[in-house]
Design an enzyme around this catalytic site. Structure first.
Site, PDB file in Angstrom:
ATOM      1  CG  ASP A  88      99.886  52.576   7.509  1.00  0.00           C
ATOM      2  OD1 ASP A  88     101.014  52.565   6.953  1.00  0.00           O
ATOM      3  OD2 ASP A  88      99.628  51.873   8.488  1.00  0.00           O
TER       4      ASP A  88
HETATM    5  C1  BGC Z   1     102.882  50.612   8.729  1.00  0.00           C
HETATM    6  C2  BGC Z   1     103.239  51.987   9.238  1.00  0.00           C
HETATM    7  C3  BGC Z   1     104.573  52.396   8.668  1.00  0.00           C
HETATM    8  C4  BGC Z   1     104.504  52.346   7.151  1.00  0.00           C
HETATM    9  C5  BGC Z   1     105.800  52.721   6.462  1.00  0.00           C
HETATM   10  C6  BGC Z   1     102.969  50.510   7.215  1.00  0.00           C
HETATM   11  O1  BGC Z   1     102.831  49.209   6.787  1.00  0.00           O
HETATM   12  O2  BGC Z   1     101.590  50.266   9.160  1.00  0.00           O
HETATM   13  O3  BGC Z   1     103.264  52.003  10.636  1.00  0.00           O
HETATM   14  O4  BGC Z   1     104.919  53.659   9.143  1.00  0.00           O
HETATM   15  O5  BGC Z   1     104.202  51.016   6.749  1.00  0.00           O
HETATM   16  O6  BGC Z   1     106.764  51.759   6.658  1.00  0.00           O
END
Ligand code: BGC
Length: 728
Positions: free
Chosen positions: A259
């Site tokens: 993530d």
């Molecule tokens: C989220 C993810 C997301 C990523 C990119 C993170 O803060 O938890 O689900 O895909 O950001 O935007």
């Protein structure tokens, strides 16, 4: 002899196909090994981390392309700037907003999940994305989790059945799905550091199955690690979760992506299975420094460890091998289709899923459907009647080509009615990570709403939550179970002047409903995307007969939910640790086993017609390990309208040596029936699906003894209990 020839021919053809697939596989494997031989250490390292907010570098010298990613999971996100979270300002990146995944789960319809995946995959492909960051399958543990709307509910079986076709649909486009967030990111509060403690049984029975199905049945090409820790180690580089379970036990051959900003240590990331690091430092969640990509954990610091020999080169080779494999399936596959964007067919898919996912929860004296031919005054009250629900919410925010609001949809469908509208309450603008109060006056909004309600024949209160901070939004959780912005009070005032009031609940979570006995009808309408208003009007008018079922339980009060029954250490934790004290008793498993009646049960949802279930039976009365239980029943549409019913089969181990939930979903099937029609429905349940995860042997254990299968139309509406024995 003459008859056998075609069978032999068929077998030969099948063998040839298998052989060709094997050759293709081998050729790709060989190509990958050839490429690895030609890469310098620096080039290998570069492939393992971001070069911008949403891309990782290729190797131009060898014609290896960059990888481009986009959020997910409800539509392809607008283009984001290279180094910041700002929108890039493109004018050609509007998408189709599909309904939130809670809505998809509520359809209980795997075929719709495939259509969803195919359509969103086509949009991702058209936008030249190689990885779509979704779908999400974190289990609904508490109604306060700000991101429940992005997931598929509280039941591991339901989520498993729905995640697989979504993945297949996306990947047919030569776009990798990226199932997230592996694992236990079941709350947003303290998500970046909370250490989750739970039993192996809860891990294997509740939280892992949907990811396992994604890998083994969906053959997903990438997985996103979660922010939080499990048993002391961050999930993106967790020896047990990644090396043992994901890559060893499940033989996952795809890519583990972090993530954004979820990597914390070079050595751990290197040896505990992380393949691509994204979002560190420049992620806006921590400190923001431009072009810090070479300082990523899997960049220069990794290079140093490799050069010094502390980490063997085979470690980076394994990551590169996986990344190249993903590329051969996506941006290095010359045959992948070109994709499509915002075409009518995608909006139609969005509308079909939205309408099929809406759940009718209450309908006194057939309040719904409302006859569109009747001349009457309908008051549509509530901020959610006009508020955009595709913007906000965090990373799942969308810039959609159009969004039909509930008010708009109702106006378009009920042309013979006089539609009056009042906002009733206001919540303020949607800004990530902050609550901004509204500048509108609450009293005058309320007064105007009551005036409008007084003069109407029918009131439709369109309220619920929204996509702002502390609502249904990434980054933190809801602060309260009751409706925000004074809606309970407003609804009570409206009910004083007009008893003919129904509620359209727009939310991705359960909410407290102290007014439920007083309203005439209620539909759960989720966040429905571009076609929201059309889909709501489809159901309100009866053009579509509702057939959605709740993918999670609605407790009466928050303390009735398992996660909230053990004090702060269970939710939200003490700031460092958190213990899943309710163990395997998540959602309806808790309500049923502890005999705490929910307001609305898992699997519940009404129709405008009626059904009768008959003759449910199993094919035998005793089963052995490895056998399949064949269950059948008849279902009849006993009303006057065509409609669909979801038959659900729950299991219970009557003579277990450990605590087993009173009910566990083991099969379901959605059947569409014309008025008066009868159909026979059959299910095949492998007897091994009745096993529990035994902590003492660290494996699944199917005990001999008496079992029950309960066949019904919701977890609280069991029509027939079937008894049988398992003999090992
Ligand atoms: C989220 C993810 C997301 C990523 C990119 C993170 O803060 O938890 O689900 O895909 O950001 O935007």
């Amino acid at each position: 002899m003459r008859k056998r020839l075609p069978i032999i021919l068929l077998l030969v053809i099948l063998n040839v196909i298998q052989l060709l697939a094997q050759v293709e596989h081998n050729t790709i494997d060989n190509k990958i090994e050839e490429i690895i031989k030609q890469l310098s250490l620096k080039e290998k390292i570069d492939m393992c981390h971001a070069q911008s907010k949403f891309s990782s570098p290729g190797v131009p010298r060898l014609g290896i392309p960059e990888i481009w990613m986009s959020d997910g999971p409800h539509g392809v996100r607008a283009e984001i700037a290279w180094d910041t979270w700002d929108h890039a300002g493109w004018s050609n990146d509007s998408c189709t907003a599909f309904p939130a995944l809670t809505c998809l789960a509520a359809t209980f319809n795997p075929q719709l999940s495939y259509k969803y995946g195919k359509a969103i995959g086509e949009e991702a492909r058209y936008r030249k994305k190689d990885i779509l960051l979704g779908p999400g399958v974190n289990i609904y543990r508490t109604p306060l989790n700000g991101r429940n709307f992005e997931y598929m509910g509280e039941d591991p079986y339901l989520a498993s059945k729905l995640v697989v076709p979504y993945i297949k649909g996306v990947q047919e486009n030569g776009v990798a799905a990226c199932v997230k967030h592996y694992i236990l990111n079941n709350q947003e509060h303290w998500r970046d550091h909370i250490n989750v403690k739970l039993s192996d049984r809860a891990l294997y029975e509740i939280y892992l199955p949907a990811f396992k199905a994604a890998v083994l049945e969906g053959e997903v090409w990438s997985i996103m690690g979660a922010y939080n820790k499990m048993r002391g180690q961050f999930c993106c580089h967790n020896e047990l979760l990644v090396n043992k379970i994901l890559k060893d036990d499940w033989a996952f051959e795809g890519v583990l992506v972090t993530d954004w900003g979820a990597t914390h240590d070079t050595k751990e990331a290197a040896i505990y299975g992380l393949d691509i690091e994204m979002g560190t430092g420049t992620d806006g969640l921590t400190s923001s420094s431009k072009n810090a990509y070479d300082n990523y954990y899997l960049a220069n610091p990794f290079l140093e460890l490799l050069k010094s020999g502390e980490i063997d080169e085979s470690v980076v080779d394994d990551k590169v091998r996986r990344i190249l494999r993903l590329m051969f399936r996506t941006n290095m596959d010359k045959n992948r289709p070109y994709g499509k964007m915002t075409n009518q067919q995608h909006f139609d898919v969005a509308r079909e899923i939205a309408a099929e996912g809406i759940v009718l929860l209450k309908n006194d004296k057939a309040f719904f459907p409302i006859d569109p031919d009747t001349k009457q005054t309908i008051a549509v009250i509530g901020e959610n009647a006009t508020r955009s629900m595709t913007v906000g919410g965090g990373s799942s925010e969308l810039k959609t080509k159009h969004e039909i609001s509930p008010l708009n949809g109702i106006q378009k469908r009920f042309k013979n009615a006089r539609i009056v509208h009042a906002m009733g309450y206001a919540s303020g603008p949607s800004v990530y990570g902050r609550v901004l109060p509204t500048s509108l006056n609450a009293d005058s909004l309320k007064r105007a709403a009551i005036e409008v309600a007084e003069e109407a024949d029918i009131v439709l209160f369109v309220g619920g939550l929204n996509k702002s901070h502390h609502q249904d939004c990434e980054g933190d959780d809801r602060k309260q179970f009751e409706l925000p912005f004074g809606q309970d009070d407003l609804l009570n005032e409206i009910l004083k002047v007009n008893k003919n009031t129904a509620v359209v609940m727009v939310s991705g979570n359960a909410v407290e409903m102290p007014w439920i006995s007083k309203v005439k009808a209620l539909i759960q309408a989720w966040y429905l995307g571009s076609e929201a208003g059309h889909a709501i009007a489809d159901v309100l008018s009866g053009d579509v007969n509702p057939s959605g079922k709740l993918p999670f339980s609605f407790p009466v009060k928050l303390e009735d939910n398992g996660a909230h029954s053990f004090g702060d250490i269970s939710y939200p934790g003490d700031g460092i640790n958190q213990e899943y004290k309710e163990d395997i008793l998540v959602g309806y498993r808790w309500h049923d086993t502890k005999k705490i009646k929910p307001l609305f049960a898992f699997g519940y949802g009404m129709s405008y017609t009626t059904f009768k279930m008959m003759n449910a039976k199993t094919d035998k009365s005793t089963y052995k390990n490895g056998e399949v239980i064949k269950v059948s029943c008849e279902i009849k549409n006993t009303g006057e309208t065509k409609g669909a019913e979801v038959i659900q089969v729950y299991a219970n181990d009557v003579e277990a040596s450990v605590l087993r939930p009173l009910k566990e979903l083991k099969a379901f099937n959605k059947v569409m029936l014309n008025a008066g029609e009868v159909q026979t429905v059959t299910f095949e349940i492998p007897v091994n699906d009745l096993a529990f995860f035994d902590n003492s042997i660290m494996d699944w254990n199917l005990e001999s003894g008496q079992f029950k299968l309960m066949v019904g139309t919701s977890s609280c509406d069991i029509k027939k209990v079937l008894q049988f024995k398992v003999q090992n």
